[in-house]
Write a protein that holds these residues in place. Structure first.
Motif, PDB file in Angstrom:
ATOM      1  N   MET A   1       1.078  -1.206  -0.018  1.00  0.00           N
ATOM      2  CA  MET A   1       0.199  -0.103   0.037  1.00  0.00           C
ATOM      3  C   MET A   1       0.945   1.238  -0.041  1.00  0.00           C
ATOM      4  O   MET A   1       2.021   1.170   0.647  1.00  0.00           O
ATOM      5  CB  MET A   1      -0.981  -0.065   1.314  1.00  0.00           C
ATOM      6  N   THR A   2       0.537   2.162  -0.797  1.00  0.00           N
ATOM      7  CA  THR A   2       1.042   3.355  -0.873  1.00  0.00           C
ATOM      8  C   THR A   2       0.202   4.722  -0.078  1.00  0.00           C
ATOM      9  O   THR A   2      -0.956   4.599  -0.508  1.00  0.00           O
ATOM     10  CB  THR A   2       1.186   3.943  -2.161  1.00  0.00           C
ATOM     11  N   ARG A   3       0.950   5.223   0.925  1.00  0.00           N
ATOM     12  CA  ARG A   3       0.190   6.172   1.868  1.00  0.00           C
ATOM     13  C   ARG A   3       0.356   7.579   1.127  1.00  0.00           C
ATOM     14  O   ARG A   3       1.689   7.969   0.853  1.00  0.00           O
ATOM     15  CB  ARG A   3       0.491   6.040   3.088  1.00  0.00           C
ATOM     16  N   PHE A   4      -0.603   8.647   0.989  1.00  0.00           N
ATOM     17  CA  PHE A   4      -0.323   9.712   0.508  1.00  0.00           C
ATOM     18  C   PHE A   4      -1.649  10.635   0.611  1.00  0.00           C
ATOM     19  O   PHE A   4      -2.670  10.066   1.354  1.00  0.00           O
ATOM     20  CB  PHE A   4      -0.273   9.835  -1.120  1.00  0.00           C
ATOM     21  N   THR A   5      -1.512  11.718   0.560  1.00  0.00           N
ATOM     22  CA  THR A   5      -2.532  12.911   0.959  1.00  0.00           C
ATOM     23  C   THR A   5      -3.197  13.353  -0.186  1.00  0.00           C
ATOM     24  O   THR A   5      -2.934  13.721  -1.125  1.00  0.00           O
ATOM     25  CB  THR A   5      -1.881  14.039   1.701  1.00  0.00           C
ATOM     26  N   LEU A   6      -4.636  13.134   0.091  1.00  0.00           N
ATOM     27  CA  LEU A   6      -5.483  13.500  -1.279  1.00  0.00           C
ATOM     28  C   LEU A   6      -6.729  14.555  -0.828  1.00  0.00           C
ATOM     29  O   LEU A   6      -7.309  14.173   0.155  1.00  0.00           O
ATOM     30  CB  LEU A   6      -6.298  12.288  -1.565  1.00  0.00           C
ATOM     31  N   ASP A   7      -6.573  15.712  -1.072  1.00  0.00           N
ATOM     32  CA  ASP A   7      -7.504  16.872  -0.851  1.00  0.00           C
ATOM     33  C   ASP A   7      -7.362  16.943   0.767  1.00  0.00           C
ATOM     34  O   ASP A   7      -8.575  16.852   1.547  1.00  0.00           O
ATOM     35  CB  ASP A   7      -8.823  16.530  -1.278  1.00  0.00           C
ATOM     36  N   GLY A   8      -6.174  16.937   1.285  1.00  0.00           N
ATOM     37  CA  GLY A   8      -6.090  16.834   2.995  1.00  0.00           C
ATOM     38  C   GLY A   8      -6.288  15.736   3.617  1.00  0.00           C
ATOM     39  O   GLY A   8      -6.254  15.544   4.952  1.00  0.00           O
ATOM     40  N   ALA A   9      -6.979  14.682   3.074  1.00  0.00           N
ATOM     41  CA  ALA A   9      -7.129  13.502   3.826  1.00  0.00           C
ATOM     42  C   ALA A   9      -5.883  12.455   3.479  1.00  0.00           C
ATOM     43  O   ALA A   9      -5.461  12.301   2.341  1.00  0.00           O
ATOM     44  CB  ALA A   9      -8.355  12.885   3.515  1.00  0.00           C
ATOM     45  N   GLU A  10      -5.578  11.451   4.513  1.00  0.00           N
ATOM     46  CA  GLU A  10      -4.677  10.430   4.280  1.00  0.00           C
ATOM     47  C   GLU A  10      -5.234   9.245   3.708  1.00  0.00           C
ATOM     48  O   GLU A  10      -6.382   8.876   4.166  1.00  0.00           O
ATOM     49  CB  GLU A  10      -4.096  10.009   5.632  1.00  0.00           C
ATOM     50  N   VAL A  11      -5.044   8.876   2.492  1.00  0.00           N
ATOM     51  CA  VAL A  11      -5.487   7.878   2.080  1.00  0.00           C
ATOM     52  C   VAL A  11      -4.343   6.630   1.472  1.00  0.00           C
ATOM     53  O   VAL A  11      -3.217   6.758   1.786  1.00  0.00           O
ATOM     54  CB  VAL A  11      -6.374   8.269   0.624  1.00  0.00           C
ATOM     55  N   VAL A  74      -1.629  15.526  -2.924  1.00  0.00           N
ATOM     56  CA  VAL A  74      -2.212  15.815  -4.263  1.00  0.00           C
ATOM     57  C   VAL A  74      -3.665  16.433  -3.985  1.00  0.00           C
ATOM     58  O   VAL A  74      -4.365  16.388  -2.830  1.00  0.00           O
ATOM     59  CB  VAL A  74      -2.924  14.289  -5.004  1.00  0.00           C
ATOM     60  N   ARG A  75      -3.913  17.639  -4.807  1.00  0.00           N
ATOM     61  CA  ARG A  75      -4.996  18.262  -4.600  1.00  0.00           C
ATOM     62  C   ARG A  75      -6.061  18.297  -5.854  1.00  0.00           C
ATOM     63  O   ARG A  75      -5.434  18.395  -7.134  1.00  0.00           O
ATOM     64  CB  ARG A  75      -4.900  19.692  -4.172  1.00  0.00           C
ATOM     65  N   THR A  76      -7.163  17.791  -5.709  1.00  0.00           N
ATOM     66  CA  THR A  76      -8.014  17.776  -7.000  1.00  0.00           C
ATOM     67  C   THR A  76      -9.039  18.804  -7.318  1.00  0.00           C
ATOM     68  O   THR A  76      -9.382  18.947  -8.409  1.00  0.00           O
ATOM     69  CB  THR A  76      -8.750  16.619  -6.967  1.00  0.00           C
ATOM     70  N   ALA A  77      -9.039  19.848  -6.434  1.00  0.00           N
ATOM     71  CA  ALA A  77      -9.999  20.953  -6.823  1.00  0.00           C
ATOM     72  C   ALA A  77      -9.438  22.436  -6.426  1.00  0.00           C
ATOM     73  O   ALA A  77     -10.314  23.294  -6.312  1.00  0.00           O
ATOM     74  CB  ALA A  77     -11.148  20.789  -6.045  1.00  0.00           C
ATOM     75  N   THR A  78      -8.160  22.513  -6.657  1.00  0.00           N
ATOM     76  CA  THR A  78      -7.691  23.930  -6.412  1.00  0.00           C
ATOM     77  C   THR A  78      -8.263  24.801  -7.699  1.00  0.00           C
ATOM     78  O   THR A  78      -8.502  24.346  -8.628  1.00  0.00           O
ATOM     79  CB  THR A  78      -6.178  24.030  -6.338  1.00  0.00           C
ATOM     80  N   GLU A  79      -8.150  26.239  -7.626  1.00  0.00           N
ATOM     81  CA  GLU A  79      -8.612  27.158  -8.782  1.00  0.00           C
ATOM     82  C   GLU A  79      -7.462  26.864  -9.895  1.00  0.00           C
ATOM     83  O   GLU A  79      -7.938  26.879 -10.761  1.00  0.00           O
ATOM     84  CB  GLU A  79      -8.505  28.628  -8.014  1.00  0.00           C
TER      85      GLU A  79
END
Ligand code: SF4
Ligand code: SF4
Ligand code: FES
Length: 261
Positions: A1-11, A74-79
């Motif tokens: 498993m790879t742990r990373f941050t997606l839109d502020g959440a640890e996934v 990672v951020r999916t919804a920045t301006e």
């Protein structure tokens, strides 16, 4: 498993999972045009609708092909992301003047609405390809083609018919049946797979075609219906093949572009 941050959440991502797949699993909507969530439709990374922002990287990344790394943010919804996606759709819209509104229920049109893209600031394509009415079951209109390659993967990798390819280079790239053969004279077996894969819905069973576009798709707000299209195409072939009446140009003449716009 790879742990990373997606839109502020640890996934966590399973081995081989892309950022887009993890985001979708988390309920985060990321536009996508050049891949489908169906077996055989691998992501291709060519449309750039699925761009996301990755901390520390200069350019936005295509989430459908990008695999997360340990500790990535990672951020999916920045301006910046939203602007880039709208730009992608505006550029694609400029390639299909007059055709984009023909199928309001297609994947392309629905994502464009979702992003608030109603028009394009860019100069439209000066000339659109003519419709190809040569096939008894399907009318091909490539004037809204976004060169996503899904029809090629549908025909070659999903159905293994290998009729469709992409011919040409640069802005001259076009969908080709066999060697730029009219669809009705190609080795197409009318399975319908390419029709249901196409985001702007360029092919349509001919009997559903109206002045305003494909009647079936205009009625449906859901995902493109694969089974009804394939079944309709097959029925049409089986009932038409005995009489050959569909070969008559007068009986099958497609609507003109002006009439169907
Ligand atoms: S309908 Fe014809 S061109 Fe389309 S996927 Fe089937 S065989 Fe290929
Ligand atoms: S015809 Fe449709 S599926 Fe094929 S490349 Fe064009 S937009 Fe994509
Ligand atoms: S869906 Fe990712 S680049 Fe097309």
């Amino acid at each position: 498993m790879t742990r990373f941050t997606l839109d502020g959440a640890e996934v966590e991502a399973a081995p081989g999972e892309t950022i887009w797949q993890v985001a979708t699993r988390q309920g985060i909507e990321v536009p996508h045009l050049c891949h489908l969530e169906r077996p055989g439709y691998r992501p291709d990374g060519n449309c750039r609708a699925c761009l996301v922002q990755i901390e520390g990287e200069r350019v936005l990344g295509a989430s459908c092909i990008r695999k997360p790394a340990e500790g990535m943010v990672v951020r999916t919804a920045t301006e910046r992301v939203q602007q880039a996606r709208r730009m992608v759709f505006e550029l694609l819209l400029a390639d299909q003047p007059g055709a984009a509104s023909r199928d309001p229920s297609g994947i392309f049109a629905r994502w464009a609405r979702h992003l608030g893209v109603q028009g394009s600031r860019f100069a439209p394509e000066p000339a659109a390809p003519q419709a190809d009415p040569s096939h008894p079951a399907m009318l091909v209109q490539l004037d809204a083609c976004i060169q996503c390659g899904l029809c090629e993967r549908a025909c070659r990798e999903v159905q293994h018919n290998d009729v469709i390819g992409l011919a040409g280079r640069g802005i001259g790239v076009t969908v080709s049946f066999d060697t730029l053969t009219p669809m009705g004279e190609s080795t197409c077996v009318a399975c319908g797979e390419c029709v249901q894969a196409c985001p702007p819905a360029l092919c349509c069973p001919r009997r559903w075609w109206t002045r305003r576009g494909c009647a079936h798709r205009n009625r449906s707000a859901s995902s493109p219906p694969s089974a009804p299209i394939a079944a309709s195409a097959a029925r049409w072939i089986s009932t038409s093949a005995t009489t050959q009446s569909w070969r008559s140009p007068a009986a099958t003449a497609p609507p003109t572009r002006a009439a169907s716009a």
